[in-house]
Design an enzyme around this catalytic site. Structure first.
Site, PDB file in Angstrom:
ATOM      1  N   HIS A  79      52.312  53.095  52.400  1.00 29.41           N
ATOM      2  CA  HIS A  79      52.567  54.110  51.364  1.00 29.41           C
ATOM      3  C   HIS A  79      52.483  53.597  49.932  1.00 29.41           C
ATOM      4  O   HIS A  79      52.569  54.362  48.991  1.00 29.41           O
ATOM      5  CB  HIS A  79      53.939  54.746  51.579  1.00 29.41           C
ATOM      6  CG  HIS A  79      55.091  53.847  51.216  1.00 29.41           C
ATOM      7  ND1 HIS A  79      55.507  52.818  52.018  1.00 29.41           N
ATOM      8  CD2 HIS A  79      55.895  53.816  50.141  1.00 29.41           C
ATOM      9  CE1 HIS A  79      56.540  52.210  51.444  1.00 29.41           C
ATOM     10  NE2 HIS A  79      56.795  52.789  50.295  1.00 29.41           N
TER      11      HIS A  79
HETATM   12  N1  UDP Z   1      61.245  55.189  57.988  1.00 28.27           N
HETATM   13  C1  UDP Z   1      61.583  56.308  58.725  1.00 28.27           C
HETATM   14  N2  UDP Z   1      60.560  57.117  59.160  1.00 28.27           N
HETATM   15  C2  UDP Z   1      59.249  56.855  58.906  1.00 28.27           C
HETATM   16  C3  UDP Z   1      58.930  55.685  58.171  1.00 28.27           C
HETATM   17  C4  UDP Z   1      59.942  54.880  57.713  1.00 28.27           C
HETATM   18  O1  UDP Z   1      62.756  56.563  58.982  1.00 28.27           O
HETATM   19  O2  UDP Z   1      58.385  57.640  59.322  1.00 28.27           O
HETATM   20  C5  UDP Z   1      62.337  54.327  57.501  1.00 28.27           C
HETATM   21  C6  UDP Z   1      62.227  52.884  57.919  1.00 28.27           C
HETATM   22  O3  UDP Z   1      62.780  52.692  59.199  1.00 28.27           O
HETATM   23  C7  UDP Z   1      62.987  52.169  56.817  1.00 28.27           C
HETATM   24  C8  UDP Z   1      62.740  53.040  55.610  1.00 28.27           C
HETATM   25  O4  UDP Z   1      62.288  54.294  56.098  1.00 28.27           O
HETATM   26  O5  UDP Z   1      64.373  52.152  57.089  1.00 28.27           O
HETATM   27  C9  UDP Z   1      61.718  52.424  54.718  1.00 28.27           C
HETATM   28  O6  UDP Z   1      61.379  53.303  53.734  1.00 28.27           O
HETATM   29  P1  UDP Z   1      60.015  53.223  52.903  1.00 28.27           P
HETATM   30  O7  UDP Z   1      59.004  52.476  53.684  1.00 28.27           O
HETATM   31  O8  UDP Z   1      59.708  54.606  52.480  1.00 28.27           O
HETATM   32  O9  UDP Z   1      60.454  52.459  51.583  1.00 28.27           O
HETATM   33  P2  UDP Z   1      60.545  50.911  51.188  1.00 28.27           P
HETATM   34  O10 UDP Z   1      61.380  50.226  52.213  1.00 28.27           O
HETATM   35  O11 UDP Z   1      59.155  50.384  51.076  1.00 28.27           O
HETATM   36  O12 UDP Z   1      61.230  50.941  49.860  1.00 28.27           O
END
Ligand code: UDP
Length: 344
Positions: free
Chosen positions: A206
């Site tokens: 993403h």
């Molecule tokens: N996550 C979720 N469903 C999805 C994809 C990710 O619940 O379809 C969760 C994942 O398990 C993690 C969090 O979202 O706990 C990560 O969020 P994201 O990747 O949006 O943000 P980042 O961690 O890069 O800030």
């Protein structure tokens, strides 16, 4: 004590599920939740509140879908109004999103002390929007809750006084530990997606670097398609990636694409995946929590200890899809060192 918590994006809901549950057990803490609205769809926001038992936010600003500056500005204005009204003793912010920075700035301008959960992380790349948010937030925070030794060192290098730094481990690990049993009994995602345990690769992509230009997103999609010719690839597609794929006219034929899933389904997918391919910060750690080898499609990571201990490799987009495919396929069945990195 009244604490105002600022939430806005998916990973913050998951972190709050662990921390707000602990607050609720303390009668002396009155938590007021402010949701900026940064993530708003049912499967990027509502599902986490209902599924993880987080109570409804006290305030919902409904701010989303703008450029970083405009969105941060609108949030700052909205949060300031609420803070002036409720006058909390602390403002709690999580991670590194625009909601984090807006909450921190609003509090700093009103001289309300700020506590930052997940402080001290650095990618040492200021072109990443999150890097700017986290550096600025750390420098106005009064209490910095860090997940690791590395994070402590980063803060020390920036002359943040030791007395403000508290190494507490990672709250996402608390969330994983707490919700894993519920995921076992409550999730049917493997059956729904017709997946056998350890027979598939899980992808989550993403970040703007991988999705915002047709060249980058096409390379990511070509890589996933190439892998999917040999092994099943499941991709719960983030709204940003979906929007850009539509805009750039990119179609996938072999990858199994689904809507973003709730956290319980995500736990079930992560722990049953053979390899996880991601550019998410949280998912890199969760791969390790579930002891699944990970490939991060970025040139750098904030979670350097995962690379040091062999759980994660960095794979920046190189233009050579076949080379990248081989790097990813080689990760199957290659665990890292058995260590505790984020708490025990
Ligand atoms: N996550 C979720 N469903 C999805 C994809 C990710 O619940 O379809 C969760 C994942 O398990 C993690 C969090 O979202 O706990 C990560 O969020 P994201 O990747 O949006 O943000 P980042 O961690 O890069 O800030």
């Amino acid at each position: 004590m009244q604490i105002a918590t600022i939430l806005g994006a998916r990973p913050q809901f998951i972190k709050a599920a662990a921390v707000s549950r602990a607050f609720a057990q303390h009668p002396s803490i009155n938590e007021v939740m402010i949701h900026t609205g940064q993530h708003f769809d049912k499967n990027m926001s509502d599902i986490f509140f209902s599924e993880l038992g987080i109570r409804d936010p006290d305030y919902h600003l409904g701010i989303h879908g703008m450029n970083h500056g405009a969105m941060t500005g609108r949030m700052l204005e909205g949060i300031e109004k609420i803070l002036m009204q409720i006058q909390p003793e602390f403002v709690l912010v999580y991670g590194d999103t625009d909601s984090t920075l807006a909450g921190a700035l609003a509090a700093a301008k009103l001289n309300i002390p700020i506590a930052h959960v997940e402080a001290g992380l650095r990618a040492f790349n200021k072109s990443i929007p999150e890097e700017v948010n986290r550096v600025l937030t750390d420098h106005v925070a009064e209490i910095l809750f860090t997940p690791t030794e590395h994070a402590d060192h980063n803060l020390a290098r920036e002359s943040i006084p030791q007395s403000k730094i508290f190494q507490v481990g990672d709250v996402m690990y608390d969330a994983t530990l707490h919700f894993s049993d519920l995921a076992s009994s409550g999730s049917h995602i493997l059956e729904d997606c017709k997946l056998e345990p350890k027979s598939f690769f899980l992808a989550t992509i993403h970040r703007p670097q991988n999705t915002d230009t047709p060249e980058a997103l096409k390379q990511v999609c070509d890589l996933l398609e190439a892998i999917a010719k040999d092994v099943k690839v499941l991709w719960p597609v983030h709204p940003r990636a979906k929007k850009q794929m539509l805009q750039f006219g990119i179609k996938l034929n072999h990858v199994q694409c689904i809507e973003p899933v709730g956290y319980l389904d995500m736990i079930e997918l992560e722990r049953n995946a053979r390899v996880i391919l991601t550019d998410s910060g949280g998912v890199q750690k969760e791969a390790f929590f579930h002891r699944v080898p990970c490939v991060t499609l970025r040139p750098e990571t904030e979670w350097v200890e995962l690379v040091e201990h062999g759980w994660n490799i960095l794979l920046p987009l190189s233009g050579d899809v076949q080379f990248m495919k081989q790097m990813v396929l080689q990760r199957a069945g290659k665990p890292g060192n058995e260590v505790q990195l984020y708490g025990s």
